[in-house]
Design a protein around this motif. Structure first.
Motif, PDB file in Angstrom:
ATOM      1  N   MET A   1      33.097  31.565  41.166  1.00 58.33           N
ATOM      2  CA  MET A   1      33.830  30.983  39.740  1.00 58.33           C
ATOM      3  C   MET A   1      33.681  29.553  39.766  1.00 58.33           C
ATOM      4  O   MET A   1      33.717  29.036  40.785  1.00 58.33           O
ATOM      5  CB  MET A   1      35.347  31.357  39.712  1.00 58.33           C
ATOM      6  CG  MET A   1      35.532  33.060  39.652  1.00 58.33           C
ATOM      7  SD  MET A   1      34.989  33.735  37.982  1.00 58.33           S
ATOM      8  CE  MET A   1      36.021  32.712  36.860  1.00 58.33           C
TER       9      MET A   1
ATOM     10  N   MET B   1      40.881  24.068  43.401  1.00 53.45           N
ATOM     11  CA  MET B   1      40.475  25.336  42.769  1.00 53.45           C
ATOM     12  C   MET B   1      41.195  26.424  43.622  1.00 53.45           C
ATOM     13  O   MET B   1      40.756  26.412  44.942  1.00 53.45           O
ATOM     14  CB  MET B   1      39.151  25.497  42.636  1.00 53.45           C
ATOM     15  CG  MET B   1      38.615  26.610  41.826  1.00 53.45           C
ATOM     16  SD  MET B   1      37.052  26.737  41.041  1.00 53.45           S
ATOM     17  CE  MET B   1      36.988  28.213  40.272  1.00 53.45           C
TER      18      MET B   1
ATOM     19  N   CYS C   1      35.679  27.489  32.184  1.00 49.44           N
ATOM     20  CA  CYS C   1      35.687  28.309  33.239  1.00 49.44           C
ATOM     21  C   CYS C   1      34.110  29.383  33.213  1.00 49.44           C
ATOM     22  O   CYS C   1      33.934  29.776  32.190  1.00 49.44           O
ATOM     23  CB  CYS C   1      36.660  29.235  33.950  1.00 49.44           C
ATOM     24  SG  CYS C   1      37.200  30.259  32.420  1.00 49.44           S
TER      25      CYS C   1
ATOM     26  N   TRP D   1      34.550  25.610  37.557  1.00 48.15           N
ATOM     27  CA  TRP D   1      35.044  24.946  36.352  1.00 48.15           C
ATOM     28  C   TRP D   1      34.050  23.971  36.024  1.00 48.15           C
ATOM     29  O   TRP D   1      33.737  22.934  36.900  1.00 48.15           O
ATOM     30  CB  TRP D   1      36.296  24.389  36.626  1.00 48.15           C
ATOM     31  CG  TRP D   1      37.579  25.207  36.793  1.00 48.15           C
ATOM     32  CD1 TRP D   1      38.066  26.147  37.935  1.00 48.15           C
ATOM     33  CD2 TRP D   1      38.135  25.922  35.487  1.00 48.15           C
ATOM     34  NE1 TRP D   1      39.168  26.964  37.673  1.00 48.15           N
ATOM     35  CE2 TRP D   1      39.274  26.726  36.181  1.00 48.15           C
ATOM     36  CE3 TRP D   1      38.340  25.561  34.290  1.00 48.15           C
ATOM     37  CZ2 TRP D   1      40.207  27.476  35.281  1.00 48.15           C
ATOM     38  CZ3 TRP D   1      38.964  26.245  33.436  1.00 48.15           C
ATOM     39  CH2 TRP D   1      40.013  27.083  33.850  1.00 48.15           C
TER      40      TRP D   1
ATOM     41  N   ALA E   1      40.313  30.970  29.274  1.00 50.68           N
ATOM     42  CA  ALA E   1      40.837  29.654  29.944  1.00 50.68           C
ATOM     43  C   ALA E   1      42.011  29.217  29.019  1.00 50.68           C
ATOM     44  O   ALA E   1      41.994  29.355  27.773  1.00 50.68           O
ATOM     45  CB  ALA E   1      39.699  28.667  29.983  1.00 50.68           C
TER      46      ALA E   1
ATOM     47  N   CYS F   1      42.202  30.682  34.249  1.00 47.50           N
ATOM     48  CA  CYS F   1      41.034  31.536  33.603  1.00 47.50           C
ATOM     49  C   CYS F   1      41.410  32.911  34.242  1.00 47.50           C
ATOM     50  O   CYS F   1      41.215  33.170  35.379  1.00 47.50           O
ATOM     51  CB  CYS F   1      39.780  30.819  34.182  1.00 47.50           C
ATOM     52  SG  CYS F   1      38.472  31.739  33.641  1.00 47.50           S
TER      53      CYS F   1
ATOM     54  N   ARG G   1      41.895  31.238  43.707  1.00 48.59           N
ATOM     55  CA  ARG G   1      41.795  32.160  42.830  1.00 48.59           C
ATOM     56  C   ARG G   1      42.709  33.268  43.393  1.00 48.59           C
ATOM     57  O   ARG G   1      43.090  33.346  44.566  1.00 48.59           O
ATOM     58  CB  ARG G   1      40.241  32.814  42.808  1.00 48.59           C
ATOM     59  CG  ARG G   1      39.679  33.309  44.442  1.00 48.59           C
ATOM     60  CD  ARG G   1      38.396  33.524  44.265  1.00 48.59           C
ATOM     61  NE  ARG G   1      37.861  34.752  43.420  1.00 48.59           N
ATOM     62  CZ  ARG G   1      36.546  34.690  42.783  1.00 48.59           C
ATOM     63  NH1 ARG G   1      35.753  34.006  43.204  1.00 48.59           N
ATOM     64  NH2 ARG G   1      36.500  35.931  42.099  1.00 48.59           N
TER      65      ARG G   1
END
Length: 121
Positions: free
Chosen positions: A33, A69, A95, A35, A5, A21, A71
């Motif tokens: 995933m 969030m 993370c 946080w 992270a 991350c 990815r």
């Protein structure tokens, strides 16, 4: 899966930060995933999560509308965009990854080292 992270720091109330991350391991793209954050004297809490595809997200109610969030599976990286930060957002942010329901803390088996976010008033 190993997680790293970054992106924490000191910011004034109302400001923004973007946490990243980076994950190693070819199975990253199959994992949920999350946080988490842990403020001084408080328990660690799951604040945001995303499924393997990025199509489903979870946010704790108190953060909805301020944190986002996302990815990028091609880069093995997840992000947490934090806007309108408040002093009460001050915490170490971790993370984590795992297999299971994204909103269930027990899903997460692998952890990064944490990055400190400090929001000054």
């Amino acid at each position: 899966v190993q997680l790293q992270a970054s992106g924490g720091g000191l910011v004034q109330a109302g400001g923004s930060l973007r946490l990243s991350c980076a994950a190693s391991g070819r199975t990253f793209r199959t994992y949920a995933m999350g946080w988490f954050r842990q403020a001084p004297g408080k328990e660690r809490e799951l604040v945001a999560a995303i499924d393997w595809s990025g199509g489903s997200t979870y946010y704790v109610d108190s953060l909805k509308g301020r944190f986002t969030m996302s990815r990028d599976n091609a880069k093995n990286t997840v992000f947490l965009q934090m806007n309108s930060l408040k002093p009460e957002d001050t915490a170490v942010y971790y993370c984590a990854s795992g297999l299971g329901h994204i909103a269930t803390p027990r899903t997460y088996q692998y952890w990064g080292q944490g990055t400190l976010v400090t929001v000054s008033s």
